[in-house]
Write a protein that holds these residues in place. Structure first.
Motif, mmCIF file in Angstrom:
data_model
loop_
_atom_site.group_PDB
_atom_site.id
_atom_site.type_symbol
_atom_site.label_atom_id
_atom_site.label_comp_id
_atom_site.label_asym_id
_atom_site.label_seq_id
_atom_site.Cartn_x
_atom_site.Cartn_y
_atom_site.Cartn_z
ATOM 1 N N TYR B 341 78.259 67.151 17.412
ATOM 2 C CA TYR B 341 76.946 66.487 17.265
ATOM 3 C C TYR B 341 76.094 67.261 16.265
ATOM 4 N N LEU B 342 76.018 68.574 16.467
ATOM 5 C CA LEU B 342 75.124 69.373 15.621
ATOM 6 C C LEU B 342 75.533 69.256 14.156
ATOM 7 N N LEU B 345 74.041 66.132 12.922
ATOM 8 C CA LEU B 345 72.572 66.124 12.978
ATOM 9 C C LEU B 345 71.955 67.171 12.060
ATOM 10 N N ASN B 346 72.685 68.244 11.802
ATOM 11 C CA ASN B 346 72.188 69.310 10.922
ATOM 12 C C ASN B 346 73.263 69.659 9.913
ATOM 13 N N ILE B 352 67.952 74.024 15.608
ATOM 14 C CA ILE B 352 66.690 74.611 16.081
ATOM 15 C C ILE B 352 66.823 75.108 17.508
ATOM 16 N N MET B 353 67.659 74.428 18.281
ATOM 17 C CA MET B 353 67.902 74.811 19.674
ATOM 18 C C MET B 353 66.644 74.764 20.537
ATOM 19 N N ASP B 354 65.998 73.624 20.575
ATOM 20 C CA ASP B 354 64.893 73.452 21.520
ATOM 21 C C ASP B 354 65.263 72.351 22.509
ATOM 22 N N ALA B 356 65.529 69.253 22.334
ATOM 23 C CA ALA B 356 66.444 68.210 21.852
ATOM 24 C C ALA B 356 67.895 68.632 22.085
ATOM 25 N N GLU B 357 68.211 69.883 21.722
ATOM 26 C CA GLU B 357 69.583 70.367 21.957
ATOM 27 C C GLU B 357 69.867 70.538 23.446
ATOM 28 N N ASN B 359 68.624 68.754 25.946
ATOM 29 C CA ASN B 359 68.898 67.423 26.487
ATOM 30 C C ASN B 359 70.261 66.903 26.034
ATOM 31 N N LEU B 360 70.601 67.197 24.783
ATOM 32 C CA LEU B 360 71.884 66.724 24.254
ATOM 33 C C LEU B 360 73.043 67.235 25.104
ATOM 34 N N ARG B 363 73.250 65.337 28.195
ATOM 35 C CA ARG B 363 73.729 63.962 27.967
ATOM 36 C C ARG B 363 75.222 63.914 27.657
ATOM 37 N N ILE B 364 75.741 64.946 27.017
ATOM 38 C CA ILE B 364 77.202 65.004 26.803
ATOM 39 C C ILE B 364 77.891 65.025 28.164
#
Lengths: 526, 526
Positions: B341-342, B345-346, B352-354, B356-357, B359-360, B363-364
């Protein structure tokens, strides 16, 4: 007598913000030299407040809000909707305020068994009159009374009134506006009195209020109609008004309602921007158009999330749509992520590639869009339609991911109508999107019609079964094949669990928005 | 007079299946030489049916079901709960059947403003008596009447009765059982009549019915108590019974209720097996214990889904728990999927590892568990608790993914109590799980207490604010720091949108299960 109809768009619970709107409307009324300014039902609090009514913070704020209005000492009759808290009781009230005094309070006395469940919150008041300018004004709070068939208990009350005022906050569904105007006209004509109807405007969560306040003559003619889906502060004098005709509910009405619903949902939530997964299909295309209209092109992001099964055409259609709308467009391929899952799930051997893999792809898309939502403060709009939600033709946590289902209350056949309306002047939605057969593109050559009857058959069956409670037998007698009807009913009955977890749906088409379909979570009828 | 109390566990809508249970109970009553067999409220249909009442398929099946019972020509008085359909009205009725005749039908005549909203479905009946064996039996349907404070309208009715029968289907919440027994005892004592109370048993969706039917003496003493959380068909003769004491509601009661809720949810949905993501924490450990108890060890799968932030200890604890329970255990690492994913996305630069990551990752895990659910026909059980759901300390589509939140109504502090109860005789849940500080393990060294006050402080504040509707001020006066109380209230108010999309929650602790917290979706009070 001059009456100012203050059709405002309150935020539920935001007493400070609503106070400012109320004050502005009063100042406008004063500058219009009006005799009375009338606000909608519970306008100081915003409607519907549900359990916020039981919250002490709200109680205190309402009491302070009313005090502030008194302190302003406005030299005009103000009819303000707000709850009144008394010991363990709450009333849905109209405060008649002039200068620094509450001259009278009238509490809602007629409740229908409404889907908002007001009876669970409010105690009953008793009918009373407002005497302003030597006129006896009869007052009904809410439009419960208009939509009830039996007015006999209030015959004398109606007869004694010189003018009837209906102060309401009544949410919209397709067809309701016309019905409301007819009912009020009948009422006015029946009692030979003028009727003024003040309604809330704005999107509040799933519900949309159309505004469109009314003045109706003694003969039942429409004399005044407030703006639809817009705030409107207008001063009218009944004796200077002439019969006019209503704007009517066409497809543009539905579209404008959805736009307002999206705008208010996002802005009242404190956000500015929306992200939408653009599959290249018609549902997401329509939602993108609505979002652009609601928020402006600079605030909408479209993302194409192609898999190995996504056609080049789909990506191109999504890109072309974004260009037509002037919105930002990104492409994030999902294939590598998909394979990384399969590697963990099938360390040896080939993947089976059935519904588990299909759902997985949809959920990878949901994750990516939620990542963008979390990282960049976009609200994710889900794009499922009502035909899909009712048949369970959707993936939980996948295409249903999002804060709001924008067109979740709209049947697929109506989605096409709305898309054609968007394209009425020029091609915003690429023609190819309108022309091609609907597909989820989760396996090679997949088409919606592999799993569902054609929408031209599916939608009427769904309407008959769900909206009209017709039986299998009755639907077959409408001319549909028994096997198809049975399959559709089975799909509806077996997908209740999905509807329990889909995002809130903007309700605009269906009659009974909050309790439309309350089913046991686990049951067996088929 | 011998009375058979038929405390059965119906499936909502499954008239054929319920008919079989009803017939079996009647045969048992006949072999006991009983005079009357009494079933719970709406037992032929199952309770609560909600909008199924409006469904024509159901209407036809109910009418056929009643006919079938008449055809069986049973030589005993049968009191059977079923709706009665008449033109546009529906009644919540008791059919008094003997042999091939309906001797009388009594329709529910007393409704409270209950959360199931019966008033939206049923019309009112009128009080009437059953005359059996020279006795006048007064009949109340539902326990609305018991829980109301004003019995004055029914004084004469109660006085004229020789015996009071209460036929109910009343869902359980912690504390309600004791309250119910007390209320019925008071009623019996007050009118000096014996009272028999028949209740439904079983899990029906989110709701759990405890059964525990009752016979109470004229002095208010408990004479008979049916099995709790189990079907029970018992024939009693009031004149042969002696005072006894009730089983009481302790922590085992709560645990047994959750077990029944999970079992019936899964089995009535037509499934056998459950999968649970085992984080190595206490919530998922407790849910695994409940599922094993409900379904048997062969039907439960535990999956550890470690990321780079998951401690070795967590995996070991999850494995040890699975071994103790005798359930299957799998490990699926999520790191490679996370990086895939990363990468999309990047494509350049560091993540950034906040949130969003964070939650990701959650969700995985949700996706992987849903994949197993889809592929292998496991029901995914979500493991969030009430403290998390109320503060929004959870990831939508991540740890909230699943068909049912098993302990979503249970505060974290009660989760510990239940875990200790599980371990009462031997260590099922590894001691380390009970001892370590709660953590979501979504970033290095993360602890729940970085984001939330300690649960020993959080839970009482949540109870005060949400369950008891106390204000900030009142909670501060209870002795909590203003800053902490304010933060908790803000978390609750800002996470309503998450609670709209979490799975259905087994309701067992809270008083008002279906409408506990109905809030506007978008509002502003903080």
């Amino acid at each position: 007598m001059k009456i100012t109809i203050a059709q405002i768009n309150p935020i539920i619970g935001d007493i400070e913000g609503n106070f400012i709107k109320i004050k502005d409307a009063i100042l406008k009324a004063l500058s219009d030299k009006s005799d009375i300014v009338v606000f909608s039902e519970l306008s100081l609090l915003g409607y519907p407040p549900f359990d916020l009514l039981k919250n002490n913070i709200i109680k205190n704020k309402i009491e302070e809000g009313v005090k502030r209005i008194l302190q302003e000492n406005f030299p005009i009759n103000i009819l303000l909707g707000a709850p009144y808290f008394e010991d363990n009781r709450i009333y849905n009230s109209i405060y008649w305020i002039k200068e620094n005094k509450i001259i009278k309070r009238i509490d809602k006395f007629y409740f229908s068994n409404d889907p908002i469940g007001q009876g669970n919150y409010f105690s009953y008041g008793t009918p009373d009159f407002l005497e302003i300018d030597n006129k006896k004004i009869g007052l009904f709070i809410g439009d419960d009374f208009i939509f009830s068939s039996d007015h006999s208990n209030y015959k004398d009350y109606l007869k004694t009134s010189d003018l009837i005022l209906i102060i309401s906050s009544s949410f919209y569904y397709f067809g309701k506006r016309q019905e409301r105007i007819e009912k009020i006209s009948q009422l006015a004509k029946g009692i030979e009195k003028e009727v003024i109807y003040v309604n809330q405007v704005g999107g509040n969560g799933e519900l949309i209020f159309e505004g469109g306040s009314l003045a109706i003559s003694k003969k039942g003619e429409l004399l005044f109609e407030g703006e639809i889906f817009k705030e409107d502060i207008k001063t009218i004098d009944l004796k200077n008004l002439y019969p006019t005709s209503s704007k009517g509910e066409d497809i543009s009405f539905l579209y404008d309602g959805l736009v307002l619903g999206v705008r208010d949902f996002i802005k009242k939530s404190g956000f500015q921007k929306a992200v939408i997964g653009l599959s290249g299909g018609i549902d997401s295309a329509l939602v993108a158009c609505i979002a652009r209209e609601a928020l402006g092109e600079e605030n909408v992001l479209g993302v194409s999330l192609p898999s190995i099964y996504t056609s080049r055409e789909s990506i191109e259609d999504a890109e072309k749509l974004s260009k037509n709308l002037g919105i930002e467009f990104r492409i994030i391929p999902i294939s590598d992520i998909f394979y990384s899952y399969l590697k963990e799930l099938n360390p040896s051997g080939n993947p089976i590639m059935d519904v588990a893999e299909e759902n997985l792809q949809s959920r990878i898309r949901g994750n990516l869009l939620m990542f963008i939502s979390n990282r960049e403060e976009y609200i994710l709009l889900a794009t499922g339609n009502r035909s899909e939600a009712l048949t369970g033709y959707c993936t939980l946590y996948g295409d249903t991911a999002g804060a709001l289902e924008v067109i979740g209350d709209i049947y697929k056949t109506t989605v096409y109508e709305l898309a054609n309306y968007v394209n009425k002047n020029n091609e915003i939605i690429p023609q190819n999107i309108l022309a091609k057969a609907p597909s989820a593109e989760l396996r090679p050559g997949q088409k919606d019609e592999d799993s569902l009857p054609p929408y031209s058959i599916l939608d009427p069956i769904l309407k008959a079964y769900v909206d009209e409670n017709k039986s299998l037998e009755e639907i077959v007698q409408m001319g549909y094949k028994r096997e198809i009807v049975k399959t559709v009913i089975e799909k509806v009955e077996r997908s209740e669990y999905k509807r329990r977890q889909i995002p809130p749906v903007l309700r605009i088409r269906s009659k009974n928005p909050l309790k439309e379909r309350i089913f046991p979570l686990v049951y067996k009828i088929i």
